[in-house]
Scaffold this active site. Structure first.
Site, mmCIF file in Angstrom:
data_model
loop_
_atom_site.group_PDB
_atom_site.id
_atom_site.type_symbol
_atom_site.label_atom_id
_atom_site.label_comp_id
_atom_site.label_asym_id
_atom_site.label_seq_id
_atom_site.Cartn_x
_atom_site.Cartn_y
_atom_site.Cartn_z
ATOM 1 C CD GLU A 163 -3.166 -0.679 0.446
ATOM 2 O OE1 GLU A 163 -3.603 0.434 0.419
ATOM 3 O OE2 GLU A 163 -3.944 -1.569 -0.111
ATOM 4 C CG ASP A 190 -8.595 5.207 -6.797
ATOM 5 O OD1 ASP A 190 -9.034 6.339 -6.697
ATOM 6 O OD2 ASP A 190 -8.371 4.396 -6.298
#
Length: 288
Positions: A66, A82
């Protein structure tokens, strides 16, 4: 659901990281409701079948995927474009789907009047609409407030609690139902839970499990090692061909988080014993 990946220049890094090209199942024409259902047993085993060190290593692995660091990043906050608005915290809680809202509401319940409280109405609107628009927060103020809140250990504990409730516990319940015994297989389901979520969507963890079972049978029938390898293939196919097209560009660059776990499997370290030396997206890490 959790953030997908935040490592720059991922395509090149995936090659450098030793990406193994594997067979993929045919992409689905669209979303489907999974037949497999996640559940949480009434008497959930402490630790989810992992020792304290195995759970810590699993968390650090996910932090590498991450945030490119083995240190959990509670203060992280960024719009990674995103379609999910601002992604924040140790598990990538997003503003468009209610993940961040639930964290902040839980924090507000124990620390009313905190710096994130004013954003709750707008986060409720965004979650209801499934919107990635952050102009009404506004974005810069929200990011600054998240970072400030992360200086409070209470807020970070809330993030830990939300990770357990929303990602870890459901994944471990699925692992129990499947009869998975190795720490590595359980860590893979946990990571998939963080990235894919636990809903009924085609891209969610329960659907990935159902497609794996359809391909090779249950772990009891196929053997845990063979089942896990098939799950890797199914998950990679989903990252490359998600039903949610808004995630395709981001997810297709995150394949090496799956291949990293496959590389660990190839070493035979299914117990996630330390020190754990890994390569992910072209960078090397050691987890004690």
């Amino acid at each position: 659901m959790g953030r997908h990946l935040l490592v720059p220049a991922l395509v090149a890094a995936t090659v450098a990281g030793g990406l193994c090209v594997v067979g993929a199942t045919a992409p689905s024409a669209g979303p489907a409701v999974a037949q497999h259902q996640s559940f949480v047993p009434a008497a959930f085993a402490a630790g989810g079948g992992l020792t304290a060190d195995q759970r810590r290593r699993a968390d650090q692995l996910i932090s590498v995927f991450e945030n490119s660091t083995t240190t959990l990043q509670y203060a992280y906050a960024e719009n990674i474009n995103d379609g999910r608005g601002v992604t924040a915290g140790r598990a990538g809680f997003t503003t468009n789907d209610g993940d961040a809202l639930k964290v902040i509401q839980a924090y507000d319940a124990v620390s009313p009047g905190n710096v994130l409280e004013p954003f709750i109405p707008e986060l409720q609107r965004l979650a209801a609409a499934g919107s990635g628009d952050t102009s009404g927060l506004p974005e810069a103020d929200y990011i600054a407030a998240w970072k400030q809140a992360a200086t409070d250990p209470v807020f970070n504990q809330v993030q830990d609690d939300q990770v357990n409730q929303r990602y870890f516990n459901p994944a471990m319940a699925d692992a129990d139902q499947l009869g998975l015994t190795t720490a590595l297989a359980r860590a893979e389901l946990y990571d998939a839970s963080i990235q894919h979520g636990n809903g009924t969507e085609y891209d969610a963890l329960p659907a990935l499990i159902s497609r794996t079972n359809a391909a090779v049978g249950t772990p009891a029938a196929a053997g845990e090692s063979a089942w896990l390898d098939a799950f890797f293939n199914v998950r990679i196919d989903d990252l490359q061909n998600p039903a949610n097209s808004a995630t395709q560009a981001e997810w297709s660059q995150s394949v090496d988080r799956v291949e990293c776990l496959r590389r660990i499997a190839a070493t035979g370290n299914t117990n996630l014993d330390g020190p754990l030396n890994i390569t992910a997206f072209g960078s090397s890490y050691t987890i004690s």
